[in-house]
Design an enzyme around this catalytic site. Structure first.
Site, PDB file in Angstrom:
ATOM      1  N   THR A  98       0.880  -1.171   0.000  1.00  0.00           N
ATOM      2  CA  THR A  98       0.000   0.000   0.000  1.00  0.00           C
ATOM      3  C   THR A  98       0.918   1.221   0.000  1.00  0.00           C
ATOM      4  O   THR A  98       1.628   1.480   0.972  1.00  0.00           O
ATOM      5  CB  THR A  98      -0.895   0.037   1.253  1.00  0.00           C
ATOM      6  N   LYS A 173      -7.319   1.775  -3.185  1.00  0.00           N
ATOM      7  CA  LYS A 173      -6.947   1.318  -1.835  1.00  0.00           C
ATOM      8  C   LYS A 173      -7.125   2.463  -0.821  1.00  0.00           C
ATOM      9  O   LYS A 173      -7.502   2.239   0.332  1.00  0.00           O
ATOM     10  CB  LYS A 173      -5.496   0.821  -1.850  1.00  0.00           C
ATOM     11  N   LYS A 241       0.551   5.270   8.143  1.00  0.00           N
ATOM     12  CA  LYS A 241       1.198   5.520   6.843  1.00  0.00           C
ATOM     13  C   LYS A 241       0.137   5.674   5.756  1.00  0.00           C
ATOM     14  O   LYS A 241       0.169   6.583   4.936  1.00  0.00           O
ATOM     15  CB  LYS A 241       2.157   4.361   6.570  1.00  0.00           C
TER      16      LYS A 241
HETATM   17  N1  LIG Z   1      -1.203  -6.693   7.383  1.00  0.00           N
HETATM   18  C1  LIG Z   1      -2.333  -6.406   6.754  1.00  0.00           C
HETATM   19  O1  LIG Z   1      -3.441  -6.759   7.212  1.00  0.00           O
HETATM   20  C2  LIG Z   1      -2.302  -5.669   5.433  1.00  0.00           C
HETATM   21  C3  LIG Z   1      -3.438  -5.712   4.624  1.00  0.00           C
HETATM   22  C4  LIG Z   1      -3.431  -5.066   3.394  1.00  0.00           C
HETATM   23  C5  LIG Z   1      -2.318  -4.353   2.995  1.00  0.00           C
HETATM   24  N2  LIG Z   1      -1.206  -4.306   3.803  1.00  0.00           N
HETATM   25  C6  LIG Z   1      -0.036  -3.560   3.302  1.00  0.00           C
HETATM   26  O2  LIG Z   1       0.885  -4.517   2.782  1.00  0.00           O
HETATM   27  C7  LIG Z   1       2.222  -4.076   3.030  1.00  0.00           C
HETATM   28  C8  LIG Z   1       2.945  -5.116   3.876  1.00  0.00           C
HETATM   29  O3  LIG Z   1       2.240  -5.269   5.100  1.00  0.00           O
HETATM   30  P1  LIG Z   1       2.630  -6.392   6.163  1.00  0.00           P
HETATM   31  O4  LIG Z   1       1.556  -6.390   7.172  1.00  0.00           O
HETATM   32  O5  LIG Z   1       2.998  -7.643   5.459  1.00  0.00           O
HETATM   33  O6  LIG Z   1       3.928  -5.710   6.792  1.00  0.00           O
HETATM   34  P2  LIG Z   1       5.127  -6.381   7.597  1.00  0.00           P
HETATM   35  O7  LIG Z   1       5.732  -5.303   8.404  1.00  0.00           O
HETATM   36  O8  LIG Z   1       4.690  -7.638   8.266  1.00  0.00           O
HETATM   37  O9  LIG Z   1       6.126  -6.817   6.427  1.00  0.00           O
HETATM   38  C9  LIG Z   1       6.830  -5.884   5.633  1.00  0.00           C
HETATM   39  C10 LIG Z   1       7.945  -6.622   4.911  1.00  0.00           C
HETATM   40  O10 LIG Z   1       8.694  -5.688   4.116  1.00  0.00           O
HETATM   41  C11 LIG Z   1      10.079  -5.863   4.343  1.00  0.00           C
HETATM   42  N3  LIG Z   1      10.747  -4.566   4.154  1.00  0.00           N
HETATM   43  C12 LIG Z   1      10.329  -3.369   4.603  1.00  0.00           C
HETATM   44  N4  LIG Z   1      11.212  -2.418   4.238  1.00  0.00           N
HETATM   45  C13 LIG Z   1      12.184  -3.039   3.546  1.00  0.00           C
HETATM   46  C14 LIG Z   1      13.352  -2.586   2.913  1.00  0.00           C
HETATM   47  N5  LIG Z   1      13.703  -1.287   2.901  1.00  0.00           N
HETATM   48  N6  LIG Z   1      14.135  -3.508   2.320  1.00  0.00           N
HETATM   49  C15 LIG Z   1      13.798  -4.810   2.317  1.00  0.00           C
HETATM   50  N7  LIG Z   1      12.691  -5.299   2.900  1.00  0.00           N
HETATM   51  C16 LIG Z   1      11.899  -4.408   3.493  1.00  0.00           C
HETATM   52  C17 LIG Z   1      10.181  -6.354   5.781  1.00  0.00           C
HETATM   53  O11 LIG Z   1      11.396  -7.043   5.992  1.00  0.00           O
HETATM   54  C18 LIG Z   1       8.955  -7.279   5.866  1.00  0.00           C
HETATM   55  O12 LIG Z   1       9.275  -8.559   5.370  1.00  0.00           O
HETATM   56  C19 LIG Z   1       2.106  -2.708   3.715  1.00  0.00           C
HETATM   57  O13 LIG Z   1       2.217  -1.705   2.745  1.00  0.00           O
HETATM   58  C20 LIG Z   1       0.723  -2.744   4.335  1.00  0.00           C
HETATM   59  O14 LIG Z   1       0.193  -1.447   4.481  1.00  0.00           O
HETATM   60  C21 LIG Z   1      -1.169  -4.971   5.001  1.00  0.00           C
HETATM   61  O1  LIG Z   2      -8.014  -3.738   3.771  1.00  0.00           O
HETATM   62  C1  LIG Z   2      -7.258  -4.277   4.559  1.00  0.00           C
HETATM   63  O2  LIG Z   2      -6.874  -5.455   4.475  1.00  0.00           O
HETATM   64  C2  LIG Z   2      -6.734  -3.451   5.712  1.00  0.00           C
HETATM   65  O3  LIG Z   2      -7.308  -2.189   5.685  1.00  0.00           O
HETATM   66  C3  LIG Z   2      -5.250  -3.253   5.631  1.00  0.00           C
HETATM   67  O4  LIG Z   2      -4.873  -2.504   4.515  1.00  0.00           O
END
Ligand SMILES: NC(=O)c1ccc[n+]([C@@H]2O[C@H](COP(=O)([O-])OP(=O)(O)OC[C@H]3O[C@@H](n4cnc5c(N)ncnc54)[C@H](O)[C@@H]3O)[C@@H](O)[C@H]2O)c1
Ligand SMILES: O=C(O)[C@H](O)CO
Length: 289
Positions: A98, A173, A241
């Site tokens: 995202t 999103k 964020k």
């Molecule tokens: N967790 C949720 O429910 C969810 C749902 C939808 C979208 N998202 C989005 O998906 C993305 C990932 O979320 P997540 O929950 O998996 O996060 P997380 O913190 O669990 O994982 C992030 C990953 O990115 C890697 N990373 C971050 N910066 C880095 C860098 N500079 N170099 C190399 N690796 C790097 C980390 O090592 C980690 O493996 C985010 O943008 C988040 O907003 C999360």
């Molecule tokens: O939609 C979703 O999964 C949550 O808002 C995290 O982005």
């Protein structure tokens, strides 16, 4: 079967990459900042752990990224030993992070210069959606690139939609996050009120979730909220964020988002309570403080 690279094995990326291997049947190569996680993934799913994003991307037909924010994304794609260093002509970069619509356009331009395609493809459905391979994917890009990538994305999704040109996935999103922000605060207030009223939360949710108040958040989060458990799911740091991206975009397009701005400040309060990595449903903890 395609050769696929996946960069970023966090809460979301780890299972998503898993589905590309198990359901998609692709040859998957993974990169993660913490190498042990990539090695664990490779041992579990039978793919290849790589030491650098460029190494994972070399020879891949599709390169997926799912990292934290815009800067993380630039680092693993455009930075030294980033994915673009390894990508071959004709390969497609699919970003599931995202992030902002601006960084999507920046990456599309960098990919085009290398003869590669780009899609911004943020996801919704949370940790459970990723673990069950049923995410919603909102995509920005051109139709020809989308047509090639959709069958691969399908491995971890139940809904994949092309929303418009590059950046449109991220704009969609943003709408998703605007809708969720006020909803989670409402759900927190509802559960808070139910506790004060001495009602049985399970019974309340069993009934009202089948009426007009039902939601994904209510179905998937009421039990953990009731138990005060927040060490899982979608981290508040990531939600802040996202809301920062939303509020900046709203300044540009003139949208008025009073509730979103207020809930963003409520999340700042939860961060001050030490809840940076707590799930976004921890807005309830702020009311119970
Ligand atoms: N967790 C949720 O429910 C969810 C749902 C939808 C979208 N998202 C989005 O998906 C993305 C990932 O979320 P997540 O929950 O998996 O996060 P997380 O913190 O669990 O994982 C992030 C990953 O990115 C890697 N990373 C971050 N910066 C880095 C860098 N500079 N170099 C190399 N690796 C790097 C980390 O090592 C980690 O493996 C985010 O943008 C988040 O907003 C999360
Ligand atoms: O939609 C979703 O999964 C949550 O808002 C995290 O982005």
């Amino acid at each position: 079967m395609a050769t696929v690279a996946f960069i970023g094995l966090g809460v979301m990326g780890y299972p998503m990459a898993g589905y590309l291997k198990t359901k998609g049947g692709h040859d998957v190569r993974v990169y993660n900042r913490t190498t042990a996680k990539a090695e664990k993934w490779a041992a579990e799913f039978g793919g290849t752990a790589c030491a650098l994003p460029s190494e994972a991307a070399t020879g891949a037909d599709f390169v997926f990224t799912c990292v934290g924010n815009d800067d993380d994304l630039r680092a693993v794609t455009l930075g030294a030993n980033g994915a673009l260093d390894g990508m071959k002509e004709g390969a497609i970069l699919i970003d599931n992070t995202t992030a902002s619509a601006e960084v999507a356009r920046e990456l599309a331009e960098a990919c085009a210069k290398k003869g590669c395609g780009f899609l911004d493809a943020p996801v919704s459905g949370g940790q459970a959606g990723a673990e069950n391979g049923v995410l919603t994917v909102m995509v920005g890009g051109d139709e020809a690139t989308f047509a090639k990538a959709q069958p691969v994305i399908d491995a971890y999704a139940r809904m994949v939609g092309l929303m418009g040109p590059v950046g449109s996935g991220q704009l969609t999103k943003m709408i998703n996050q605007i809708c969720i922000a006020g909803l989670v605060q409402g759900l927190s207030e509802g559960i808070h009120f139910a506790k004060k009223a001495g009602l049985d939360i399970e019974k309340v949710v069993e009934v009202i979730s089948k009426g007009a108040a039902g939601s994904w958040q209510m179905e998937n989060r009421h039990k953990t909220m009731n138990a005060g458990e927040y060490e899982h799911g979608f981290a508040i740091d990531w939600m802040r964020k996202d809301l920062d991206i939303v509020l900046n975009e709203a300044k540009r397009n003139g949208a008025t988002l009073p509730v979103t701005a207020l809930v963003d400040q409520f999340y700042a309060d939860v961060q001050a309570m030490g809840g940076n990595r707590w799930d976004t449903s921890a807005l309830l903890a702020r009311l119970e403080k």
